[in-house]
Design a protein around this motif. Structure first.
Motif, PDB file in Angstrom:
ATOM      1  N   ARG A  39      29.095  24.326  65.504  1.00 45.18           N
ATOM      2  CA  ARG A  39      30.132  25.099  66.173  1.00 45.18           C
ATOM      3  C   ARG A  39      30.644  26.277  65.344  1.00 45.18           C
ATOM      4  N   VAL A  40      30.200  26.327  64.099  1.00 47.18           N
ATOM      5  CA  VAL A  40      30.676  27.404  63.226  1.00 47.18           C
ATOM      6  C   VAL A  40      30.071  28.733  63.656  1.00 47.18           C
ATOM      7  N   LYS A  41      30.957  29.715  63.841  1.00 42.68           N
ATOM      8  CA  LYS A  41      30.521  31.087  64.126  1.00 42.68           C
ATOM      9  C   LYS A  41      30.934  31.973  62.961  1.00 42.68           C
ATOM     10  N   GLU A  42      30.526  33.195  62.999  1.00 39.74           N
ATOM     11  CA  GLU A  42      30.841  34.101  61.899  1.00 39.74           C
ATOM     12  C   GLU A  42      32.353  34.158  61.690  1.00 39.74           C
ATOM     13  N   PHE A  43      32.779  33.977  60.442  1.00 37.54           N
ATOM     14  CA  PHE A  43      34.206  33.999  60.142  1.00 37.54           C
ATOM     15  C   PHE A  43      34.443  34.663  58.797  1.00 37.54           C
ATOM     16  N   ASP A  44      35.708  34.940  58.494  1.00 37.51           N
ATOM     17  CA  ASP A  44      36.097  35.596  57.250  1.00 37.51           C
ATOM     18  C   ASP A  44      36.138  34.551  56.124  1.00 37.51           C
ATOM     19  N   THR A  45      35.071  34.508  55.345  1.00 35.94           N
ATOM     20  CA  THR A  45      34.964  33.511  54.275  1.00 35.94           C
ATOM     21  C   THR A  45      36.062  33.678  53.238  1.00 35.94           C
TER      22      THR A  45
END
Length: 606
Positions: free
Chosen positions: A81-87
Motif C-alpha cells: 500500500r506504500v506510495k511515493e512519500f516524503d522520506t
C-alpha cells in the motif's frame, strides 16, 4: 479392436471446472479479502489491524505487583500500500535517519509484501500524536497500540526475565507470531510465555484515500477482541527479595531462600544484578549490549547457573550417609591432630577426640574424612568402586547432580562424578577412598549450584524430603486460579539420622566453638553449616546454609559470597539478617545490617 475414449471428455472437463473454481476462489481472496474489501463507490478500503493483548501481570506471594504494562505505540507498514512519500518528512517526525527508513522498508518487504509488520516499535506518546495528524501523507503506514513491561520495584531482573522482538526462527516454529511481535526471552517471561501472551484480536476499519480512519467496517461484524494474558502468581516475597539484593549490593554471589514445606522459592538473588526496566523499550538493545560486556556479568544468573565446590557444607552429606550405612553412630569418636593431621589436615586446632555433633560444630576435616573412608571402604562391598557407587546413589537422592526441571530458566546440573570418571583418570581398580579423599570435605571434582545447596538445606529442615523448588504458585485471575503443585521427593536416608545431624547444625549457633555463634538470635532457633571454598583466583568463597526455626521450619537458605574469605565473615551474617527480616519483619542487630549493606567487595576484586 477400437477403443472408446468418450469417457475422457468428462475427466478433461472436470479438470477445467476445478481449475476455474480455484482461479475464482483465488481472485476472490486477492480482490475481496487480501485487498481489504475495496469499496469502489467510496474509494475506501478496509484496513485490518491486529489488536495486541496486554501481557499477564506478575505478582509476588503476597499479591504485590512485580510486573505490569504501560501503553506504547508501534508504526506499522504494509509495503503493497506504500506510495511515493516524503522520506525526509517521515524520518524527521519519527526522529530517525533518512537511510533507516529505506532500510526498514526493505526489511518489511522481505518479510511480506502484502502483510503488515512493525516498521518502528515503541514511539512516544508525543510522537504518536504528531504522526496521527500527518499520517494521510504516508499511505501504507499506520499506528497500533502495544503494551510494554513496567517494573514498579527494580528487583528480581534475572528471575522475571525480559521481553524482546521475536526472531525468524521463533516465527517459523509458532505461527502465532509475526515480524515485530514481542516474546518472553528469559526468566518467567519465557517459561510462561503461552500463559502470559494472551490472544490477539482484529479490528477492521474503513480508511479513505487520505489514509484517515472513517469508522468501523460493517459495525465491527468481522472484529474480534484481544484476550488479555493470564496473570502469574509467583512464590517470591518482594520485600525479602528487595532486602536480599540490598545486602548483596557491591558483592558477587547469590542468595536462595526456600519455604521447606512447599519448595516455593522466597527469594532468588544473583549479584551483581540490574534494573529490569533497563531492558524495556527502544533502549533495550543498547542496554543489553552494555550489560553483556560488563566483566561482572550481571546477566549471569549465579543462583541457578554458577557451580562451586560445596566446601564444608558437604560434610553434612557425608555424615548422613555414614550414619545410614552404619559405619558411624551419634557418639562415634575420632581424634584429630589439627593443622598437622594427615592425610587431610584440619583447618584449625580444636578439642580431640570429638563426636559427630561436635565435629559439625567445629567443622573438623579429620572426622569427616574418616567417616567417608569407612563408607567407601566398607568391607560389605567387594571393592572401593562398589562402595563409591553406593555413596553416590545417596548423594543423588539429596537433589545433587541433576536439574529440578520445574519452572526455573537456564538451570545447571552441578557435578557428582561417577566411578567411570575415576576409572578414566586412575584406571579401573587403581583408586580408592584415599585417592578421592577431597570429596570428604566438599572439595575436588564436586560441583553444586546455589539452588541445589538451598534445596539440600530444605531436606535437612524437613528431615528427609523435599518438593522440587519452583517460582510460580498459580496462574489465572484472583477469581479463577490454577494452582501448581509438585510431587514430594524422599531421600534414601532415614529421619532419625537427620535428627542427629540437625543437632550438630544447631550447635553451630549455640555452642562455644560454633562457627556462627557470633550471630545467634535469642528469639529464633537456627541450624546451619559454614563453608569456605578454595578459590585459585583470589580469596576463598564464603558459603553458609541455614534453616529456621529448628522445629516447624519456615525458611531455608544458601548464601554464597565470592572472594570474601571465611564462611562466617559474610555469608553467615547475611543469612541471619534474611531470616530475621522474613520471620520478624525487623532487624535487632542494626550494626550487622549496616556493615553488610555498606560492605564493598567488588572494589577489592577490581
Amino acid at each position: 479392436m477400437k477403443r472408446d475414449y468418450s469417457g475422457r471428455k468428462f475427466v478433461i472437463g472436470g479438470i477445467f471446472i476445478m481449475l476455474g473454481i480455484i482461479f475464482i476462489a483465488r481472485l476472490f481472496y486477492l480482490q475481496i479479502i487480501e485487498d481489504k474489501y475495496v469499496l469502489s463507490a467510496q474509494s475506501n478500503v478496509v484496513r485490518k489491524t491486529t489488536l495486541y493483548p496486554s501481557r499477564g501481570h506478575v505478582y509476588d506471594r503476597n499479591n504485590n505487583i512485580l510486573v505490569h504494562n504501560e501503553v506504547a505505540y508501534d508504526v506499522i507498514v504494509v509495503p503493497k500500500r506504500v506510495k511515493e512519500f516524503d522520506t525526509l518528512s517521515l524520518s524527521q517526525i519519527l526522529g530517525i535517519e533518512k537511510e533507516f527508513v529505506a532500510k526498514r522498508l526493505k526489511k518489511a518487504k522481505r518479510y511480506s509484501y502484502r502483510k503488515s509488520s512493525v516498521f518502528l516499535p515503541q514511539i512516544s506518546k508525543e510522537t504518536y500524536a504528531y504522526l496521527e495528524e500527518k499520517l494521510f501523507k504516508f499511505p501504507g503506514f499506520s499506528v497500533q497500540t502495544r503494551s510494554l513491561r513496567k517494573y514498579p520495584r527494580p528487583i528480581a531482573a534475572n528471575t522475571l526475565g525480559y521481553v524482546g522482538e521475536v526472531n525468524s526462527r521463533r516465527i517459523k516454529k509458532d505461527n502465532y507470531y509475526r515480524q515485530g511481535d514481542y516474546v518472553g526471552i528469559s526468566g518467567l517471561e519465557s517459561k510462561y510465555e503461552k500463559s502470559l501472551r494472551g490472544k490477539k484480536g482484529e479490528r477492521h476499519v474503513l480508511v479513505d484515500v487520505y489514509n484517515r480512519e472513517m469508522g468501523s467496517f460493517q459495525d465491527g461484524r468481522f472484529d474480534t477482541a484481544a484476550i488479555k494474558g493470564q496473570n502469574i502468581y509467583s512464590t517470591l516475597d518482594a520485600d525479602l527479595q528487595e532486602y536480599g539484593e540490598l545486602l548483596m549490593k557491591n558483592k558477587i554471589g547469590s542468595i536462595v531462600a526456600i519455604e521447606p514445606s512447599t519448595g516455593e522459592i522466597l527469594s532468588l538473588i544473583t549479584s551483581p544484578g540490574y534494573d529490569p526496566n533497563e531492558l524495556v523499550g527502544r533502549i533495550r538493545g543498547k542496554n543489553y549490549l552494555k550489560l553483556s560486556k560488563d566483566p561482572l556479568k550481571p546477566l549471569f544468573n549465579r543462583a541457578l547457573m554458577a557451580q562451586y565446590p560445596p566446601g564444608s557444607t558437604f560434610k553434612l552429606v557425608n555424615a548422613l550417609i555414614a550414619l545410614q550405612e552404619g559405619v558411624i553412630r551419634k557418639n562415634s569418636m575420632f581424634s584429630c591432630q589439627g593443622v598437622v593431621s594427615r592425610p587431610i589436615k584440619c583447618s584449625h586446632n580444636h578439642k580431640s577426640p570429638l563426636n559427630l555433633e561436635e565435629a559439625i560444630e567445629m567443622s573438623c576435616n579429620t572426622y569427616f574424612w574418616k567417616s567417608f573412608d569407612r563408607t567407601i571402604s566398607n568391607p560389605i562391598y567387594e571393592n572401593s568402586e562398589e562402595g563409591y557407587n553406593v555413596w553416590r546413589e545417596y548423594v543423588l537422592s539429596l537433589g545433587l547432580n541433576n536439574k529440578f526441571n520445574t519452572d526455573l530458566a537456564y538451570e545447571r546440573s552441578g557435578f557428582i562424578p561417577n566411578s567411570q570418571y575415576y576409572d578414566k583418570y586412575y584406571k579401573k581398580g587403581h583408586w580408592n577412598a584415599l585417592t578421592v579423599r577431597s570429596l570428604s570435605i566438599g572439595q575436588g571434582e564436586i560441583l553444586v549450584t546455589p539452588l541445589q545447596l538451598a534445596n539440600f538445606t530444605v531436606i535437612m529442615a524437613n528431615r528427609g524430603f523435599y518438593y522440587p523448588p519452583h517460582l510460580v504458585k498459580s496462574i489465572g485471575t484472583n477469581n479463577s486460579k490454577v494452582n501448581l503443585s509438585y510431587d514430594k521427593k524422599n531421600t534414601l536416608i532415614d529421619k532419625e539420622n537427620y535428627d542427629i545431624v540437625v543437632e550438630g547444625m544447631e550447635r553451630v549457633f549455640t555452642e562455644e566453638h560454633g562457627t556462627a555463634r557470633w550471630y545467634a538470635l535469642d528469639s529464633i532457633s537456627m541450624c546451619g553449616k559454614t563453608g569456605t571454598v578454595q578459590n585459585p583466583h583470589g580469596k576463598d568463597h564464603s558459603i553458609f546454609i541455614v534453616f529456621a526455626p529448628k522445629d516447624n521450619p519456615k525458611i531455608a537458605l544458601s548464601v554464597i559470597v565470592e572472594n570474601s574469605g571465611f564462611g562466617s565473615t559474610w555469608a553467615v551474617p547475611i543469612s541471619v539478617l534474611m531470616i530475621e527480616k522474613y520471620l520478624k519483619g525487623k532487624i535487632s542487630k542494626e550494626w550487622v545490617e549496616k556493615k553488610m549493606i555498606e560492605g564493598n567487595l567488588i572494589e577489592d576484586i577490581k
